[in-house]
Design a protein around this motif. Structure first.
Motif, PDB file in Angstrom:
ATOM      1  N   LEU A 181       6.565  36.769 -13.208  1.00 19.70           N
ATOM      2  CA  LEU A 181       7.566  35.965 -12.581  1.00 19.70           C
ATOM      3  C   LEU A 181       8.011  36.222 -11.208  1.00 19.70           C
ATOM      4  CD1 LEU A 181       9.644  34.599 -15.780  1.00 19.70           C
ATOM      5  CD2 LEU A 181       7.455  33.673 -14.613  1.00 19.70           C
ATOM      6  N   GLY A 182       7.693  37.511 -10.698  1.00 16.48           N
ATOM      7  CA  GLY A 182       7.988  37.905  -9.486  1.00 16.48           C
ATOM      8  C   GLY A 182       9.486  38.588  -9.694  1.00 16.48           C
ATOM      9  N   SER A 183      10.054  39.000  -8.531  1.00 17.48           N
ATOM     10  CA  SER A 183      11.493  39.634  -8.584  1.00 17.48           C
ATOM     11  C   SER A 183      11.994  39.425  -7.089  1.00 17.48           C
ATOM     12  CB  SER A 183      11.471  41.236  -8.735  1.00 17.48           C
ATOM     13  OG  SER A 183      12.461  41.803  -8.437  1.00 17.48           O
ATOM     14  N   PRO A 184      13.440  39.281  -7.298  1.00 14.91           N
ATOM     15  CA  PRO A 184      14.185  39.037  -5.905  1.00 14.91           C
ATOM     16  C   PRO A 184      14.302  40.256  -4.988  1.00 14.91           C
ATOM     17  CG  PRO A 184      15.793  39.157  -7.823  1.00 14.91           C
ATOM     18  CD  PRO A 184      14.248  39.295  -8.099  1.00 14.91           C
ATOM     19  N   ILE A 185      13.610  41.566  -5.329  1.00 17.16           N
ATOM     20  CA  ILE A 185      13.806  42.575  -4.762  1.00 17.16           C
ATOM     21  C   ILE A 185      12.785  42.342  -3.472  1.00 17.16           C
ATOM     22  CG2 ILE A 185      13.287  44.904  -4.722  1.00 17.16           C
ATOM     23  CD1 ILE A 185      15.982  44.198  -5.658  1.00 17.16           C
ATOM     24  N   GLY A 186      11.722  41.701  -3.615  1.00 18.16           N
ATOM     25  CA  GLY A 186      10.553  41.895  -2.610  1.00 18.16           C
ATOM     26  C   GLY A 186       9.845  43.137  -2.558  1.00 18.16           C
ATOM     27  N   GLY A 187       9.562  43.623  -1.359  1.00 10.52           N
ATOM     28  CA  GLY A 187       9.038  44.863  -1.241  1.00 10.52           C
ATOM     29  C   GLY A 187       7.781  44.643  -0.148  1.00 10.52           C
ATOM     30  N   THR A 188       7.371  45.705   0.342  1.00 10.01           N
ATOM     31  CA  THR A 188       6.282  45.761   1.197  1.00 10.01           C
ATOM     32  C   THR A 188       4.809  46.437   0.569  1.00 10.01           C
ATOM     33  OG1 THR A 188       7.068  48.069   2.103  1.00 10.01           O
ATOM     34  CG2 THR A 188       7.648  45.680   3.216  1.00 10.01           C
ATOM     35  N   THR A 189       5.144  47.115  -0.465  1.00  8.08           N
ATOM     36  CA  THR A 189       4.234  48.013  -1.059  1.00  8.08           C
ATOM     37  C   THR A 189       3.363  46.895  -1.983  1.00  8.08           C
ATOM     38  OG1 THR A 189       5.164  50.147  -0.595  1.00  8.08           O
ATOM     39  CG2 THR A 189       3.381  50.215  -2.194  1.00  8.08           C
ATOM     40  N   VAL A 190       2.526  46.285  -1.690  1.00 11.62           N
ATOM     41  CA  VAL A 190       1.725  45.377  -2.569  1.00 11.62           C
ATOM     42  C   VAL A 190       0.625  46.152  -3.410  1.00 11.62           C
ATOM     43  CG1 VAL A 190       0.305  43.139  -2.674  1.00 11.62           C
ATOM     44  CG2 VAL A 190       1.956  43.754  -0.882  1.00 11.62           C
ATOM     45  N   LEU A 191       0.898  46.075  -4.712  1.00 12.40           N
ATOM     46  CA  LEU A 191      -0.256  46.718  -5.895  1.00 12.40           C
ATOM     47  C   LEU A 191      -1.087  45.568  -5.990  1.00 12.40           C
ATOM     48  CD1 LEU A 191       2.450  48.476  -7.853  1.00 12.40           C
ATOM     49  CD2 LEU A 191       1.100  49.603  -6.208  1.00 12.40           C
ATOM     50  N   VAL A 192      -1.016  44.462  -6.388  1.00 11.46           N
ATOM     51  CA  VAL A 192      -1.979  43.569  -6.632  1.00 11.46           C
ATOM     52  C   VAL A 192      -1.283  42.097  -6.477  1.00 11.46           C
ATOM     53  CG1 VAL A 192      -1.278  43.290  -9.095  1.00 11.46           C
ATOM     54  CG2 VAL A 192      -3.607  42.843  -8.607  1.00 11.46           C
ATOM     55  N   THR A 193      -2.318  41.114  -6.058  1.00 17.74           N
ATOM     56  CA  THR A 193      -1.947  39.945  -5.675  1.00 17.74           C
ATOM     57  C   THR A 193      -2.399  39.110  -7.021  1.00 17.74           C
ATOM     58  OG1 THR A 193      -1.876  40.144  -3.648  1.00 17.74           O
ATOM     59  CG2 THR A 193      -2.107  37.925  -4.348  1.00 17.74           C
ATOM     60  N   ALA A 224      12.168  24.905  -7.854  1.00 22.21           N
ATOM     61  CA  ALA A 224      12.007  25.584  -6.556  1.00 22.21           C
ATOM     62  C   ALA A 224      12.757  26.925  -6.773  1.00 22.21           C
ATOM     63  CB  ALA A 224      12.781  24.977  -5.281  1.00 22.21           C
ATOM     64  N   GLY A 225      12.058  28.010  -6.249  1.00 22.61           N
ATOM     65  CA  GLY A 225      12.747  29.302  -6.231  1.00 22.61           C
ATOM     66  C   GLY A 225      12.366  30.050  -7.652  1.00 22.61           C
ATOM     67  N   VAL A 226      11.322  29.494  -8.324  1.00 25.91           N
ATOM     68  CA  VAL A 226      10.735  30.161  -9.536  1.00 25.91           C
ATOM     69  C   VAL A 226       9.098  30.135  -8.898  1.00 25.91           C
ATOM     70  CG1 VAL A 226      10.289  30.168 -11.662  1.00 25.91           C
ATOM     71  CG2 VAL A 226      12.311  29.337 -10.977  1.00 25.91           C
ATOM     72  N   ARG A 227       8.571  31.108  -9.400  1.00 29.91           N
ATOM     73  CA  ARG A 227       7.164  31.267  -8.980  1.00 29.91           C
ATOM     74  C   ARG A 227       6.490  32.076 -10.240  1.00 29.91           C
ATOM     75  NH1 ARG A 227       4.985  36.297  -7.617  1.00 29.91           N
ATOM     76  NH2 ARG A 227       6.526  37.770  -6.692  1.00 29.91           N
ATOM     77  N   LEU A 228       4.934  31.797 -10.483  1.00 27.51           N
ATOM     78  CA  LEU A 228       4.398  32.240 -11.576  1.00 27.51           C
ATOM     79  C   LEU A 228       3.051  32.712 -10.949  1.00 27.51           C
ATOM     80  CD1 LEU A 228       4.150  32.618 -14.453  1.00 27.51           C
ATOM     81  CD2 LEU A 228       2.975  30.439 -14.541  1.00 27.51           C
ATOM     82  N   GLY A 229       2.924  34.172 -10.778  1.00 32.47           N
ATOM     83  CA  GLY A 229       1.872  34.939  -9.954  1.00 32.47           C
ATOM     84  C   GLY A 229       2.285  35.399  -8.846  1.00 32.47           C
ATOM     85  N   GLY A 230       1.374  35.475  -7.754  1.00 32.86           N
ATOM     86  CA  GLY A 230       1.604  35.874  -6.495  1.00 32.86           C
ATOM     87  C   GLY A 230       1.615  37.575  -6.437  1.00 32.86           C
ATOM     88  N   ARG A 231       2.393  37.927  -5.310  1.00 30.92           N
ATOM     89  CA  ARG A 231       2.232  39.481  -5.073  1.00 30.92           C
ATOM     90  C   ARG A 231       3.293  40.096  -5.953  1.00 30.92           C
ATOM     91  NH1 ARG A 231       4.019  41.008   0.719  1.00 30.92           N
ATOM     92  NH2 ARG A 231       5.835  40.371  -0.251  1.00 30.92           N
ATOM     93  N   VAL A 232       2.559  41.315  -6.152  1.00 32.90           N
ATOM     94  CA  VAL A 232       3.463  42.207  -7.137  1.00 32.90           C
ATOM     95  C   VAL A 232       3.571  43.525  -6.480  1.00 32.90           C
ATOM     96  CG1 VAL A 232       3.209  43.625  -9.168  1.00 32.90           C
ATOM     97  CG2 VAL A 232       2.143  41.306  -9.202  1.00 32.90           C
TER      98      VAL A 232
END
Length: 376
Positions: free
Chosen positions: A82-94, A105-113
């Protein structure tokens, strides 16, 4: 100061174990540093390993360890999906992202980790797991039947219900293990659904017989009977209890929020005093005596004081250096162990030195004593 062998006259007060565990839990709630949280879990586990008995409730600590691991895994899994509000720049997997409707709106399923999001989720889950493990340590060390003897009279009936509920499941499991061992001795299979059906009836019959015996014992001891008190005292008791509990709730919220720091502590103290007076007045409706009451001695003070030192030391360390106890996940850096807070947590090892040592084979005697020494 050498710890003696535990017996009925020098057993540590059950409330001391709960105060020690609550002190560790308070310290764990004030930090997200994984090194410090791991130290709290290690201290709790060492004390449990050194001072727990073979009683049924003492086996609960392993369950809480497994529950803590599940909490951490679920928290990390939610951050992964579900993702995290922290974000970050070190992408491990997409991961493949699932499109969601506009009302989500504001909720996502999948995406950048990102590594920052997973690290934040791990620390957050580890804090909750440490809280559960500290409470599990109290359950493993404190005899619930002996704790019931120390409750105020106003809470006695509620305490009996809680203790009966806590002891029913462990005893049911113990009966199931005993019946399966008997099946093995008779050369019958002890695995599978058919074996479970064979042992289910005697196990349930034993549980019913214990329930009937418990009901008869409680009726013989006058359980549920109340003394006559004036109406004015009854109304004053209700007002003090409701007002005191409300003050404790509002004061606790004030301490946790930055805006209520001024009124939180005074309101909390006033509410605690009012609730204590209400409990004392309410105890007059439930007169009872205690057979061989547990004494609060010097060792109980040391155990409870160790928990208070842990809580106070971590709180003061969090105010002095908040960055060390709550390290930032962005940017991602390796956590460091704050020495002051770590020394305060290590004081929590004191019960492993001063608490009475469980006697070999004494768990069964302690169980019978705890069941037979209930309040009359």
């Amino acid at each position: 100061m050498r710890a003696p062998v535990a017996h009925r006259s020098n057993a540590l007060h059950a409330g001391a174990w709960w105060l020690w565990a609550l002190g560790l839990a308070t310290g764990a709630s004030r930090t997200t540093n994984p090194l410090l949280l791991g130290l709290v879990v290690a201290v709790a586990g060492y004390v449990v390993a050194a001072r727990r008995t073979d009683a049924p409730w003492a086996r609960a600590f392993g369950f809480f360890l497994v529950l803590g691991a599940v909490v951490v895994a679920v928290r990390v899994l939610f951050a992964l999906l579900l993702g995290s509000p922290i974000g970050g720049t070190t992408v491990l997997v997409t991961l493949p992202e699932v499109p969601l409707p506009d009302w989500l709106a504001g909720v996502r399923l999948g995406g950048r980790v990102t590594a920052e999001a997973l690290y934040f989720a791990f620390c957050d889950g580890l804090r909750l797991a440490a809280l559960l493990i500290c409470l599990g340590a109290a359950n493993a060390l404190a005899d619930p039947a002996r704790l019931l003897k120390s409750l105020p009279g106003a809470l006695y009936e509620m305490g009996v219900a809680v203790v009966v509920a806590m002891q029913f499941a462990p005893r049911l499991v113990a009966d199931l293990v005993r019946m399966r061992a008997a099946q093995r001795l008779r050369g019958r299979a002890d695995r599978g659904a058919r074996s479970l059906v064979r042992v289910a009836r005697p196990v349930l019959e034993g549980a019913l017989e214990r329930s009937v015996a418990l009901a008869a014992a409680m009726d013989a001891r006058g359980y549920g009977r109340t003394a006559a008190v004036p109406n004015g005292v009854r109304r004053a008791t209700n007002a003090l209890l409701l007002g005191g509990l409300l003050g404790v709730c509002v004061g606790s919220y004030g301490l946790l929020s930055a805006e209520g720091a001024g009124f939180g502590l005074p309101l909390l103290l006033v509410g605690a005093v009012a609730a204590a007076v209400g409990l004392w007045l309410g105890g007059r409706r439930s007169p009872r005596t205690r057979y061989r009451p547990d004494r609060w001695g010097a060792r109980a003070w040391l155990v409870a004081g160790a928990g208070a030192v842990v809580a106070t030391g971590v709180i003061l360390a969090a105010r002095a250096d908040p960055g060390a106890l709550a390290p930032s996940a962005v940017p991602l850096t390796a956590p460091t162990l704050p020495l002051g807070a770590a020394c305060a947590v290590l004081v929590g090892l004191l019960p492993a030195l001063v608490a009475p040592v469980p006697a070999p084979g004494g768990a069964a005697r302690g169980t019978r004593d705890g069941r037979g020494e209930g309040a009359a």
